[in-house]
Design a protein around this motif. Structure first.
Motif, PDB file in Angstrom:
ATOM      1  N   ALA A  85     -15.607   5.311  61.685  1.00 11.30           N
ATOM      2  CA  ALA A  85     -16.466   4.325  61.642  1.00 11.30           C
ATOM      3  C   ALA A  85     -16.366   3.427  60.556  1.00 11.30           C
ATOM      4  O   ALA A  85     -16.428   2.093  60.503  1.00 11.30           O
ATOM      5  N   VAL A  86     -16.296   3.780  59.224  1.00 10.02           N
ATOM      6  CA  VAL A  86     -16.060   3.180  58.072  1.00 10.02           C
ATOM      7  C   VAL A  86     -14.815   2.349  57.981  1.00 10.02           C
ATOM      8  O   VAL A  86     -14.847   1.222  57.829  1.00 10.02           O
ATOM      9  N   CYS A  87     -13.996   3.055  58.362  1.00 12.95           N
ATOM     10  CA  CYS A  87     -12.512   2.319  58.460  1.00 12.95           C
ATOM     11  C   CYS A  87     -12.296   1.213  59.493  1.00 12.95           C
ATOM     12  O   CYS A  87     -11.986   0.091  59.155  1.00 12.95           O
ATOM     13  N   THR A  88     -13.115   1.548  60.772  1.00 16.78           N
ATOM     14  CA  THR A  88     -13.074   0.539  61.731  1.00 16.78           C
ATOM     15  C   THR A  88     -13.956  -0.702  61.471  1.00 16.78           C
ATOM     16  O   THR A  88     -13.431  -1.887  61.297  1.00 16.78           O
ATOM     17  N   ALA A  89     -14.932  -0.385  60.777  1.00 21.98           N
ATOM     18  CA  ALA A  89     -16.042  -1.496  60.542  1.00 21.98           C
ATOM     19  C   ALA A  89     -15.033  -2.464  59.161  1.00 21.98           C
ATOM     20  O   ALA A  89     -15.296  -3.618  59.173  1.00 21.98           O
ATOM     21  N   TRP A  90     -14.987  -1.757  58.071  1.00 18.95           N
ATOM     22  CA  TRP A  90     -14.256  -2.421  57.023  1.00 18.95           C
ATOM     23  C   TRP A  90     -13.200  -3.119  57.537  1.00 18.95           C
ATOM     24  O   TRP A  90     -13.058  -4.358  56.947  1.00 18.95           O
ATOM     25  N   SER A  91     -12.288  -2.656  58.073  1.00 26.15           N
ATOM     26  CA  SER A  91     -10.872  -3.315  58.400  1.00 26.15           C
ATOM     27  C   SER A  91     -11.450  -4.620  59.395  1.00 26.15           C
ATOM     28  O   SER A  91     -10.712  -5.668  59.218  1.00 26.15           O
ATOM     29  N   ASN A  92     -12.301  -4.549  60.183  1.00 30.27           N
ATOM     30  CA  ASN A  92     -12.508  -5.512  61.294  1.00 30.27           C
ATOM     31  C   ASN A  92     -13.382  -6.433  60.559  1.00 30.27           C
ATOM     32  O   ASN A  92     -13.403  -7.772  60.779  1.00 30.27           O
ATOM     33  N   LEU A  93     -14.479  -6.233  59.507  1.00 29.48           N
ATOM     34  CA  LEU A  93     -15.339  -7.526  59.114  1.00 29.48           C
ATOM     35  C   LEU A  93     -14.566  -8.022  58.031  1.00 29.48           C
ATOM     36  O   LEU A  93     -14.797  -9.083  57.942  1.00 29.48           O
ATOM     37  N   VAL A  94     -13.839  -7.267  57.196  1.00 26.86           N
ATOM     38  CA  VAL A  94     -13.068  -7.924  56.035  1.00 26.86           C
ATOM     39  C   VAL A  94     -11.953  -8.288  56.257  1.00 26.86           C
ATOM     40  O   VAL A  94     -11.405  -9.514  55.983  1.00 26.86           O
ATOM     41  N   ASP A  95     -10.733  -7.502  56.770  1.00 32.17           N
ATOM     42  CA  ASP A  95      -9.549  -7.837  56.856  1.00 32.17           C
ATOM     43  C   ASP A  95      -9.489  -9.022  57.790  1.00 32.17           C
ATOM     44  O   ASP A  95      -8.655  -9.882  57.638  1.00 32.17           O
ATOM     45  N   VAL A  96     -10.125  -8.630  59.172  1.00 35.74           N
ATOM     46  CA  VAL A  96      -9.779  -9.523  60.317  1.00 35.74           C
ATOM     47  C   VAL A  96     -10.805 -10.731  60.340  1.00 35.74           C
ATOM     48  O   VAL A  96     -10.542 -11.722  60.501  1.00 35.74           O
ATOM     49  N   GLY A  97     -12.130 -10.190  60.261  1.00 37.60           N
ATOM     50  CA  GLY A  97     -13.330 -11.250  60.296  1.00 37.60           C
ATOM     51  C   GLY A  97     -13.374 -11.774  58.924  1.00 37.60           C
ATOM     52  O   GLY A  97     -14.128 -13.198  59.148  1.00 37.60           O
ATOM     53  N   ARG A  98     -12.743 -11.518  58.123  1.00 34.67           N
ATOM     54  CA  ARG A  98     -12.950 -12.325  56.747  1.00 34.67           C
ATOM     55  C   ARG A  98     -14.582 -12.630  56.105  1.00 34.67           C
ATOM     56  O   ARG A  98     -14.800 -13.658  55.848  1.00 34.67           O
ATOM     57  N   LEU A  99     -15.385 -11.525  56.604  1.00 39.84           N
ATOM     58  CA  LEU A  99     -16.759 -11.835  56.169  1.00 39.84           C
ATOM     59  C   LEU A  99     -16.957 -12.114  54.703  1.00 39.84           C
ATOM     60  O   LEU A  99     -16.485 -11.486  54.023  1.00 39.84           O
ATOM     61  N   GLY A 110     -24.965 -20.736  64.137  1.00 36.48           N
ATOM     62  CA  GLY A 110     -24.249 -19.893  64.903  1.00 36.48           C
ATOM     63  C   GLY A 110     -23.795 -18.743  63.983  1.00 36.48           C
ATOM     64  O   GLY A 110     -24.298 -18.771  62.804  1.00 36.48           O
ATOM     65  N   ALA A 111     -23.123 -17.657  64.363  1.00 39.73           N
ATOM     66  CA  ALA A 111     -22.702 -16.620  63.594  1.00 39.73           C
ATOM     67  C   ALA A 111     -21.344 -16.939  63.173  1.00 39.73           C
ATOM     68  O   ALA A 111     -20.206 -17.225  64.098  1.00 39.73           O
ATOM     69  N   ASP A 112     -21.195 -16.448  61.996  1.00 36.56           N
ATOM     70  CA  ASP A 112     -19.652 -16.703  61.225  1.00 36.56           C
ATOM     71  C   ASP A 112     -18.829 -15.509  61.919  1.00 36.56           C
ATOM     72  O   ASP A 112     -17.494 -16.061  62.005  1.00 36.56           O
ATOM     73  N   VAL A 113     -19.307 -14.455  61.928  1.00 36.43           N
ATOM     74  CA  VAL A 113     -18.418 -13.197  62.333  1.00 36.43           C
ATOM     75  C   VAL A 113     -19.315 -12.664  63.640  1.00 36.43           C
ATOM     76  O   VAL A 113     -20.424 -12.315  63.328  1.00 36.43           O
ATOM     77  N   VAL A 114     -18.581 -12.381  64.705  1.00 38.28           N
ATOM     78  CA  VAL A 114     -19.248 -11.660  65.674  1.00 38.28           C
ATOM     79  C   VAL A 114     -18.388 -10.024  65.839  1.00 38.28           C
ATOM     80  O   VAL A 114     -16.969 -10.322  66.253  1.00 38.28           O
ATOM     81  N   LEU A 115     -18.813  -9.028  65.834  1.00 39.03           N
ATOM     82  CA  LEU A 115     -18.130  -7.787  66.141  1.00 39.03           C
ATOM     83  C   LEU A 115     -18.664  -7.451  67.351  1.00 39.03           C
ATOM     84  O   LEU A 115     -19.861  -6.917  67.617  1.00 39.03           O
ATOM     85  N   HIS A 149     -13.506   0.136  47.837  1.00 37.09           N
ATOM     86  CA  HIS A 149     -14.896  -0.800  48.038  1.00 37.09           C
ATOM     87  C   HIS A 149     -16.083  -0.131  48.670  1.00 37.09           C
ATOM     88  O   HIS A 149     -17.041  -0.686  48.403  1.00 37.09           O
ATOM     89  N   VAL A 150     -15.742   0.817  49.749  1.00 35.16           N
ATOM     90  CA  VAL A 150     -16.772   1.345  50.308  1.00 35.16           C
ATOM     91  C   VAL A 150     -17.464   2.615  49.860  1.00 35.16           C
ATOM     92  O   VAL A 150     -18.764   2.569  49.949  1.00 35.16           O
ATOM     93  N   TRP A 151     -16.554   3.558  49.349  1.00 35.82           N
ATOM     94  CA  TRP A 151     -17.040   4.707  48.751  1.00 35.82           C
ATOM     95  C   TRP A 151     -18.197   4.564  47.646  1.00 35.82           C
ATOM     96  O   TRP A 151     -19.174   5.298  47.816  1.00 35.82           O
ATOM     97  N   PRO A 152     -18.109   3.464  46.863  1.00 41.82           N
ATOM     98  CA  PRO A 152     -19.169   3.277  45.807  1.00 41.82           C
ATOM     99  C   PRO A 152     -20.422   2.830  46.743  1.00 41.82           C
ATOM    100  O   PRO A 152     -21.623   3.317  45.907  1.00 41.82           O
ATOM    101  N   LEU A 153     -20.280   2.202  47.776  1.00 36.41           N
ATOM    102  CA  LEU A 153     -21.686   1.872  48.548  1.00 36.41           C
ATOM    103  C   LEU A 153     -22.198   3.043  49.021  1.00 36.41           C
ATOM    104  O   LEU A 153     -23.337   3.126  49.096  1.00 36.41           O
TER     105      LEU A 153
END
Length: 325
Positions: free
Chosen positions: A123-137, A208-213, A282-286
């Motif tokens: 879940a974390v790898c999927t969310a991070w890669s798509n929000l940040v790498d692909v979605g550039r949130l 509107g939404a800047d990123v839609v997952l 980036h995520v493990w500290p969160l």
């Protein structure tokens, strides 16, 4: 070792517990004694015969585990027998032992039990890669997460909020909506009774939404495009309601928007290794400070893998279902 294998493509009844040879680590690999395995929608697709494992991966399901390293490959450094870890797998997680590339292993994060740690890697790898790498949130942007009560959606909601985005999620029913708010969503849309396009416009002041997952797929494609802001990014990671839809190219061009589709399992090992490093940084500290937590709906013994699949198919799950060998 015991593992849950697929007797033939079909329903949950096709899952059976089998005895298989124990894995041995090769160069650059470790063997993990599994404490917990995550159950994912991709496992249901594989069971039905629609999502074959990549070449070289085990043919039985399971994309993430937590456990204790019991063997280390030749000349491998950085990991030791006895380390408590979680791992992102190419397959084979429904078992008492797994062999995995060391580059796809993460230390168990602070504040998370070893059992519940299995709810994080995929879940974390999927969310991070798509929000940040692909979605550039970016901080301050509006993020729409469809399926905020799902395994990926519940984590994406938390990560988006932790990154400073204004998070809108969709969920079914008031109870699920309330739980999504507690995960950090600013607005939750009950997709059973509300129009998410109108809700996004209201929450964003019409922008509107800047990123839609999106995990829904074809059924939401036209409305997702309408919900996007100018310059928005639609990232499709699932096809729960269809794989073919109609896209208004005129609207896409007018909004200067982007549509991307991604999967995680089939990515090259090097790309997965980079993603795991990014998650560690980036995520493990969160996770350690409590801003991102595993969301677990149920924990079932390995022998009840079929029940776990039925539960996930029921639509009742909030977060993840785990299997305990």
């Amino acid at each position: 070792m015991r593992a849950v294998t697929i007797a033939a493509p079909g329903g949950p009844e096709k899952l059976t517990v089998s005895t298989l040879p124990d894995p041995e680590p090769g160069p650059g690999e470790v063997v993990i004694d599994v404490v917990s395995s995550g159950v994912n929608p991709a496992d249901l697709l594989q069971r039905a015969g629609h999502y074959p494992p990549p070449p070289g991966a085990p043919v039985w399901p399971g994309l993430e585990v937590s456990g204790v390293i019991s063997a280390v490959g030749p000349r491998l450094t950085g990991w030791d027998v006895g380390d408590e870890v979680v791992a992102l797998l190419d397959g084979g997680g429904y078992a008492e032992k797994v062999r995995v590339r060391a580059s796809q292993v993460l230390p168990l994060p602070d504040g998370v039990t070893l059992v519940d740690g299995a709810a994080l890697p995929e879940a974390v790898c999927t969310a991070w890669s798509n929000l940040v790498d692909v979605g550039r949130l970016a901080r301050g942007e509006v993020l729409l997460v469809h399926g905020g009560s799902g395994g990926v959606g519940s984590v994406a909601t938390q990560i988006g909020a932790a990154l400073g985005a204004r998070v809108i999620t969709t969920a079914g029913g008031p109870e699920r909506a309330a739980r999504c708010l507690r995960l950090g969503a600013e607005t939750v849309v009950d997709h059973r009774t509300q129009d998410f396009v109108a809700a996004v416009r209201d929450a964003s002041g019409g922008a509107g939404a800047d990123v839609v997952l999106d995990v829904v797929g074809a059924a939401y494609l036209p409305d997702n495009l309408r919900a996007l802001a100018t310059g928005g990014r639609l990232v499709v990671i699932g096809m729960q309601k269809g794989r073919r839809g109609e896209l208004d190219l005129g609207m896409l061009l007018a909004k200067r928007a982007q549509v991307s589709g991604t999967t995680l399992r089939a990515r090259p090992a090097e790309e997965k290794a980079r993603l795991v490093r990014d998650v560690l940084e980036h995520v493990w500290p969160l996770v350690a400070d409590g801003r991102v937590r595993p969301v677990v709906h149920a924990r079932l013994p390995l022998e009840r893998a079929a029940d776990a699949h039925r539960l996930l198919e029921s639509g009742e799950v909030f977060g993840k279902v785990l299997l305990l060998p």
